[in-house]
Design an enzyme around this catalytic site. Structure first.
Site, PDB file in Angstrom:
ATOM      1  N   GLY A  89       0.831  -1.187   0.000  1.00 35.36           N
ATOM      2  CA  GLY A  89       0.000   0.000   0.000  1.00 35.36           C
ATOM      3  C   GLY A  89       0.868   1.240   0.000  1.00 35.36           C
ATOM      4  N   CYS A  90       0.224   2.414  -0.179  1.00 37.68           N
ATOM      5  CA  CYS A  90       0.953   3.672  -0.266  1.00 37.68           C
ATOM      6  C   CYS A  90       1.664   3.960   1.048  1.00 37.68           C
ATOM      7  CB  CYS A  90      -0.014   4.805  -0.578  1.00 37.68           C
ATOM      8  SG  CYS A  90       0.762   6.411  -0.687  1.00 37.68           S
ATOM      9  N   GLY A  91       2.957   4.226   0.962  1.00 36.26           N
ATOM     10  CA  GLY A  91       3.713   4.643   2.130  1.00 36.26           C
ATOM     11  C   GLY A  91       4.345   3.516   2.911  1.00 36.26           C
TER      12      GLY A  91
END
Length: 274
Positions: free
Chosen positions: A108-110
């Site tokens: 996922g993002c990050g």
């Protein structure tokens, strides 16, 4: 796909009247980061400064220790987006392959490629002592960002991450629809230029989440300043890393949340009595 912004038709309402026209909007594309032709993560990103993104993402995720660990990099446009195809030095590729075997699910993002809750709040490296800065340097650094944010001026829709020093001014700035991506692009640009960040300020146009502090610590940043506020976990992480964390930077001041000893009052000019 190389344009970072495109023109689109729009209807603008001003008061009680509508006006037909054109506005430029930021482009956004799926960008796959692959190592040895195996996809490690797919991020939605602005399709610009992608080589910087490849190096910066790889550094912040601990996949490489320096740009020299990437033996080949190719930016390839495919039907569904863009692939950043990297080959790694043998030991780095072997370590990544072992790590990928333990992944629990998609990235996922990050926080990419995590296999446990503990990995999300992994220990961060302790940064160097760093310089002492005046209040005026913080304000001057943040002011320097605005004229350099050309994509945001065009679209009003992207974040920026920048590096500033008292001697050189604004050294580098990168923009992206994702704040994590902007910081990764900055990290890649600085690493490729062999620029040390321990005597300057990392500037952010966004809020300060823990992932941003983790990336800054990996970069070796001693001072991080942002226009918005930090989260509680970001503060605890910055404190542990030795980072001076500054938020809510405005023309009339700012707030320091950790290690305030690096910031001192601007000296008052001496008055001469006739």
């Amino acid at each position: 796909m190389t344009d970072v912004s495109i023109p689109v038709a729009r209807t603008a309402w001003r008061g009680h009247a509508s006006v037909e026209g054109v506005r430029r909007v930021a482009e956004e594309a799926p960008v796959a980061l692959t190592y040895g032709r195996t996809t490690h993560a797919v991020m939605l990103a602005t399709p610009g400064d992608l080589e910087d993104f490849a190096y910066g993402f790889s550094l912040s995720e601990g996949i490489i220790a320096s740009p020299a660990d990437v033996t080949a990099l190719e930016v390839v446009t495919v039907r569904d987006g863009i692939e950043l195809r990297m080959d790694l030095a043998g030991d780095r590729q072997e370590a990544l392959t072992r790590r990928q075997r333990h992944l629990a699910g998609p990235s996922g993002c990050g926080l990419c490629g995590l296999d446990s809750l503990a990995a999300a709040i992994r220990p961060v490296p302790r940064v160097p002592a760093g310089p002492t800065l005046t209040t005026g340097t913080i304000e001057a650094a943040m002011r320097s960002m605005v004229p350099a944010q050309t994509l945001n001026a065009d679209t009003h829709a992207v974040h920026a991450a920048a590096f500033w020093t008292p001697t050189r001014g604004l050294v580098a700035l990168r923009e992206d629809v994702g704040r994590h991506n902007a910081l990764d692009k900055l990290a890649g640009a600085l690493a490729r230029a062999e620029t040390s960040v321990d005597h300057g300020i990392v500037l952010l146009s966004s809020r300060i989440s823990v992932e941003m502090v983790q990336k800054a610590a990996t970069l070796g940043a001693t001072v991080v300043a942002a226009v918005s506020a930090p989260t509680a976990l970001a503060i605890r992480t910055a404190d542990a890393a030795g980072i001076t964390l500054i938020g809510i930077v405005r023309p009339d001041g700012f707030e320091v949340f950790t290690h305030p000893d690096r910031i001192q009052q601007e000296p008052v000019a001496e008055r001469h009595v006739a």
